[in-house]
Motif scaffolding. Structure first.
Motif, PDB file in Angstrom:
ATOM      1  N   THR A  63       0.847  -1.182   0.000  1.00 57.54           N
ATOM      2  CA  THR A  63       0.000   0.000   0.000  1.00 57.54           C
ATOM      3  C   THR A  63       0.888   1.239   0.000  1.00 57.54           C
ATOM      4  O   THR A  63       1.915   1.266   0.674  1.00 57.54           O
ATOM      5  N   THR A  64       0.484   2.252  -0.744  1.00 56.46           N
ATOM      6  CA  THR A  64       1.231   3.505  -0.764  1.00 56.46           C
ATOM      7  C   THR A  64       0.855   4.349   0.447  1.00 56.46           C
ATOM      8  O   THR A  64      -0.328   4.554   0.713  1.00 56.46           O
ATOM      9  N   ASN A  65       1.865   4.810   1.179  1.00 55.49           N
ATOM     10  CA  ASN A  65       1.682   5.633   2.373  1.00 55.49           C
ATOM     11  C   ASN A  65       2.305   6.999   2.147  1.00 55.49           C
ATOM     12  O   ASN A  65       3.291   7.120   1.436  1.00 55.49           O
ATOM     13  N   ARG A  66       1.745   8.001   2.803  1.00 54.17           N
ATOM     14  CA  ARG A  66       2.338   9.336   2.792  1.00 54.17           C
ATOM     15  C   ARG A  66       3.078   9.514   4.119  1.00 54.17           C
ATOM     16  O   ARG A  66       2.485   9.388   5.187  1.00 54.17           O
ATOM     17  N   VAL A  67       4.389   9.803   4.009  1.00 57.15           N
ATOM     18  CA  VAL A  67       5.224   9.936   5.203  1.00 57.15           C
ATOM     19  C   VAL A  67       5.951  11.268   5.138  1.00 57.15           C
ATOM     20  O   VAL A  67       6.556  11.600   4.110  1.00 57.15           O
ATOM     21  N   ALA A  99      11.021   5.177  12.291  1.00 53.67           N
ATOM     22  CA  ALA A  99      10.323   3.892  12.130  1.00 53.67           C
ATOM     23  C   ALA A  99       8.824   4.038  11.871  1.00 53.67           C
ATOM     24  O   ALA A  99       8.001   3.535  12.635  1.00 53.67           O
ATOM     25  N   PRO A 100       8.437   4.703  10.775  1.00 55.24           N
ATOM     26  CA  PRO A 100       7.003   4.838  10.483  1.00 55.24           C
ATOM     27  C   PRO A 100       6.366   3.491  10.144  1.00 55.24           C
ATOM     28  O   PRO A 100       7.024   2.596   9.610  1.00 55.24           O
ATOM     29  N   ASP A 101       5.082   3.371  10.470  1.00 52.08           N
ATOM     30  CA  ASP A 101       4.318   2.160  10.175  1.00 52.08           C
ATOM     31  C   ASP A 101       3.377   2.411   9.005  1.00 52.08           C
ATOM     32  O   ASP A 101       2.986   3.542   8.741  1.00 52.08           O
ATOM     33  N   CYS A 102       2.976   1.325   8.349  1.00 51.29           N
ATOM     34  CA  CYS A 102       1.999   1.384   7.266  1.00 51.29           C
ATOM     35  C   CYS A 102       0.629   1.729   7.831  1.00 51.29           C
ATOM     36  O   CYS A 102       0.209   1.171   8.847  1.00 51.29           O
ATOM     37  N   GLY A 103      -0.061   2.631   7.192  1.00 52.58           N
ATOM     38  CA  GLY A 103      -1.402   2.996   7.618  1.00 52.58           C
ATOM     39  C   GLY A 103      -2.411   1.890   7.403  1.00 52.58           C
ATOM     40  O   GLY A 103      -3.454   1.861   8.045  1.00 52.58           O
ATOM     41  N   SER A 104      -2.104   0.945   6.518  1.00 53.60           N
ATOM     42  CA  SER A 104      -3.039  -0.134   6.215  1.00 53.60           C
ATOM     43  C   SER A 104      -2.789  -1.379   7.068  1.00 53.60           C
ATOM     44  O   SER A 104      -3.660  -1.811   7.814  1.00 53.60           O
TER      45      SER A 104
END
Length: 146
Positions: free
Chosen positions: A14-18, A26-31
């Motif tokens: 999934t494409t995430n906006r960071v 350490a960002p996580d996937c929104g999905s």
């Protein structure tokens, strides 16, 4: 105002906006809620490869390899170590050319292992042959935008 980038999840694709200032935290996937950066190469098939190639706004480093070939197996630990050093500035991935022959054919992979660096969906550099961790990192740093 903080700039944001599109980052494709290595797990669910999934494409995430960071936000750029959050890349190192350490960002996580929104999905799927899994980490966007694991320090491990993402194993890509054809559909996942295209998503990472076209939607990631960071460079994509791909190891085109085959599990049966000795030099590919020999380079694998060095590639994992390089991934840990290059992320989150670079998405590090691998494509099994035996399992996904159409990708190997599309990019005219004639020898393995072959590293290819993509920026903005376009190949900017290619290197054939097994390399150690320091050589992989140095090669990427020479060819990736700063």
């Amino acid at each position: 105002m903080t700039e944001s980038l599109h980052i494709v999840c290595p797990h669910c694709h999934t494409t995430n906006r960071v936000h750029t200032d959050q890349l190192g935290s350490a960002p996580d996937c929104g999905s799927c809620k899994k980490p966007l950066f694991t320090g491990q190469p993402a194993d890509l098939d054809g559909a996942a490869f295209d998503k990472h190639l076209l939607r990631n706004q960071i460079p994509l480093l791909v190891d085109f390899w085959a599990p049966w070939y000795g030099p590919c197996r020999q380079m694998a630990p060095a590639y994992v170590q390089a991934a840990a050093q290059l992320e989150p500035r670079i998405r590090v991935a691998k494509v099994d050319t035996e399992a996904h022959q159409t990708l190997g054919a599309r990019y005219q992979i004639r020898s393995i292992p072959t590293l290819a660096l993509f920026v903005g969906g376009r190949e900017v550099a290619r290197q054939a042959g097994a390399m150690g961790t320091a050589d992989i990192v140095r090669w990427v740093q020479q060819h990736a935008p700063r």
